[in-house]
Design a protein around this motif. Structure first.
Motif, mmCIF file in Angstrom:
data_model
loop_
_atom_site.group_PDB
_atom_site.id
_atom_site.type_symbol
_atom_site.label_atom_id
_atom_site.label_comp_id
_atom_site.label_asym_id
_atom_site.label_seq_id
_atom_site.Cartn_x
_atom_site.Cartn_y
_atom_site.Cartn_z
ATOM 1 N N VAL A 5 0.843 -1.192 0.000
ATOM 2 C CA VAL A 5 0.000 0.000 0.000
ATOM 3 C C VAL A 5 0.882 1.247 0.000
ATOM 4 N N GLU A 6 0.815 1.973 -1.117
ATOM 5 C CA GLU A 6 1.600 3.196 -1.251
ATOM 6 C C GLU A 6 0.857 4.392 -0.674
ATOM 7 N N SER A 7 1.621 5.366 -0.225
ATOM 8 C CA SER A 7 1.055 6.626 0.243
ATOM 9 C C SER A 7 2.098 7.721 0.068
ATOM 10 N N GLY A 8 1.630 8.960 0.169
ATOM 11 C CA GLY A 8 2.550 10.090 0.116
ATOM 12 C C GLY A 8 2.555 10.865 -1.183
ATOM 13 N N GLY A 9 1.819 10.388 -2.169
ATOM 14 C CA GLY A 9 1.763 11.122 -3.428
ATOM 15 C C GLY A 9 0.971 12.399 -3.279
ATOM 16 N N GLY A 10 1.024 13.228 -4.310
ATOM 17 C CA GLY A 10 0.283 14.478 -4.278
ATOM 18 C C GLY A 10 0.783 15.449 -5.316
ATOM 19 N N LEU A 11 0.369 16.682 -5.148
ATOM 20 C CA LEU A 11 0.749 17.755 -6.064
ATOM 21 C C LEU A 11 1.853 18.588 -5.414
ATOM 22 N N VAL A 12 2.899 18.839 -6.181
ATOM 23 C CA VAL A 12 4.030 19.616 -5.676
ATOM 24 C C VAL A 12 4.573 20.480 -6.802
ATOM 25 N N GLN A 13 5.131 21.614 -6.443
ATOM 26 C CA GLN A 13 5.739 22.475 -7.452
ATOM 27 C C GLN A 13 7.118 21.954 -7.834
ATOM 28 N N ALA A 14 7.537 22.288 -9.017
ATOM 29 C CA ALA A 14 8.876 21.916 -9.476
ATOM 30 C C ALA A 14 9.917 22.429 -8.487
ATOM 31 N N GLY A 15 10.888 21.578 -8.201
ATOM 32 C CA GLY A 15 11.908 21.905 -7.214
ATOM 33 C C GLY A 15 11.579 21.433 -5.818
ATOM 34 N N ARG A 19 7.844 12.482 -0.081
ATOM 35 C CA ARG A 19 8.320 11.202 0.422
ATOM 36 C C ARG A 19 7.210 10.176 0.280
ATOM 37 N N LEU A 20 7.475 9.166 -0.521
ATOM 38 C CA LEU A 20 6.521 8.081 -0.696
ATOM 39 C C LEU A 20 6.831 6.956 0.280
ATOM 40 N N SER A 21 5.783 6.300 0.732
ATOM 41 C CA SER A 21 5.919 5.139 1.601
ATOM 42 C C SER A 21 5.159 3.973 0.995
ATOM 43 N N CYS A 22 5.635 2.779 1.281
ATOM 44 C CA CYS A 22 4.947 1.560 0.845
ATOM 45 C C CYS A 22 4.943 0.597 2.026
ATOM 46 N N ALA A 23 3.764 0.358 2.560
ATOM 47 C CA ALA A 23 3.617 -0.557 3.684
ATOM 48 C C ALA A 23 3.237 -1.935 3.155
ATOM 49 N N THR A 78 8.254 -1.484 5.736
ATOM 50 C CA THR A 78 7.981 -0.316 4.906
ATOM 51 C C THR A 78 9.212 0.062 4.078
ATOM 52 N N VAL A 79 8.963 0.460 2.858
ATOM 53 C CA VAL A 79 10.008 0.996 1.995
ATOM 54 C C VAL A 79 9.616 2.427 1.644
ATOM 55 N N PHE A 80 10.634 3.267 1.524
ATOM 56 C CA PHE A 80 10.413 4.695 1.293
ATOM 57 C C PHE A 80 11.096 5.142 0.006
ATOM 58 N N LEU A 81 10.579 6.222 -0.549
ATOM 59 C CA LEU A 81 11.239 6.877 -1.670
ATOM 60 C C LEU A 81 11.211 8.379 -1.389
ATOM 61 N N SER A 108 8.986 -6.955 -15.222
ATOM 62 C CA SER A 108 8.693 -8.386 -15.126
ATOM 63 C C SER A 108 9.429 -9.051 -13.972
ATOM 64 N N SER A 109 10.420 -8.365 -13.394
ATOM 65 C CA SER A 109 11.171 -8.950 -12.279
ATOM 66 C C SER A 109 10.407 -8.871 -10.961
ATOM 67 N N ALA A 110 9.328 -8.107 -10.920
ATOM 68 C CA ALA A 110 8.551 -7.955 -9.684
ATOM 69 C C ALA A 110 7.542 -9.085 -9.541
ATOM 70 N N THR A 111 7.390 -9.537 -8.312
ATOM 71 C CA THR A 111 6.396 -10.568 -8.007
ATOM 72 C C THR A 111 5.072 -9.948 -7.575
ATOM 73 N N TYR A 112 5.170 -8.886 -6.780
ATOM 74 C CA TYR A 112 3.971 -8.233 -6.253
ATOM 75 C C TYR A 112 4.036 -6.735 -6.552
ATOM 76 N N TRP A 113 2.839 -6.156 -6.714
ATOM 77 C CA TRP A 113 2.710 -4.734 -7.010
ATOM 78 C C TRP A 113 1.696 -4.084 -6.082
ATOM 79 N N GLY A 114 1.949 -2.815 -5.786
ATOM 80 C CA GLY A 114 0.939 -2.010 -5.128
ATOM 81 C C GLY A 114 -0.010 -1.413 -6.150
ATOM 82 N N GLN A 115 -0.970 -0.650 -5.648
ATOM 83 C CA GLN A 115 -1.977 -0.042 -6.531
ATOM 84 C C GLN A 115 -1.512 1.292 -7.099
ATOM 85 N N GLY A 116 -0.476 1.846 -6.545
ATOM 86 C CA GLY A 116 0.077 3.088 -7.076
ATOM 87 C C GLY A 116 -0.378 4.316 -6.326
#
Length: 123
Positions: A5-15, A19-23, A78-81, A108-116
């Motif tokens: 389950v990803e979280s942390g996306g949104g709208l941001v200005q250039a620059g 921080r994205l999280s995946c639980a 959890t993994v972060f970006l 194709s190397s991934a076994t599991y995916w989140g919803q984005g």
């Protein structure tokens, strides 16, 4: 049942930064390589970053190298970006991925995916 389950996306200005999280749940998280891919409208899914199960091996896509940082917390499953110096061309849906083996640049190397989670960078 495996869930990413990803979280942390949104709208941001250039620059700006985000921080994205995946639980993760339903898998032995500390045994999986984890990573992030992204897909912009009308484009193929693109490798962003990967991290092995110990965090000792990390890889980045050429377009994000030096701006994005991947990390993981095995105690919290959890993994972060961390994304900095964001550009309009970073606009995409970002997907968390897991692989019991090495997570390569091919989706194709991934076994599991989140919803984005959607990231939109305005100019």
């Amino acid at each position: 049942q495996v869930q990413l389950v990803e979280s942390g996306g949104g709208l941001v200005q250039a620059g700006g930064s985000l921080r994205l999280s995946c639980a993760a749940s339903g898998l032995a998280f500390s045994r999986y390589a984890m990573g992030w891919f992204r897909q912009a409208p009308g484009k193929e899914r693109e490798f962003v970053a990967s991290i092995n199960w110990t965090g000792s091996s990390i890889s980045y896509g050429d377009t994000v190298k030096g701006r994005f940082t991947i990390s993981r917390d095995n105690a919290k499953n959890t993994v972060f970006l961390q994304m900095t110096s964001l550009k309009p061309e970073d606009t995409a849906d970002y997907y968390c991925a897991a692989s019991l083996f090495a997570l390569g640049r091919a989706s194709s190397s991934a076994t599991y995916w989140g919803q984005g989670t959607r990231v939109t960078v305005s100019s």
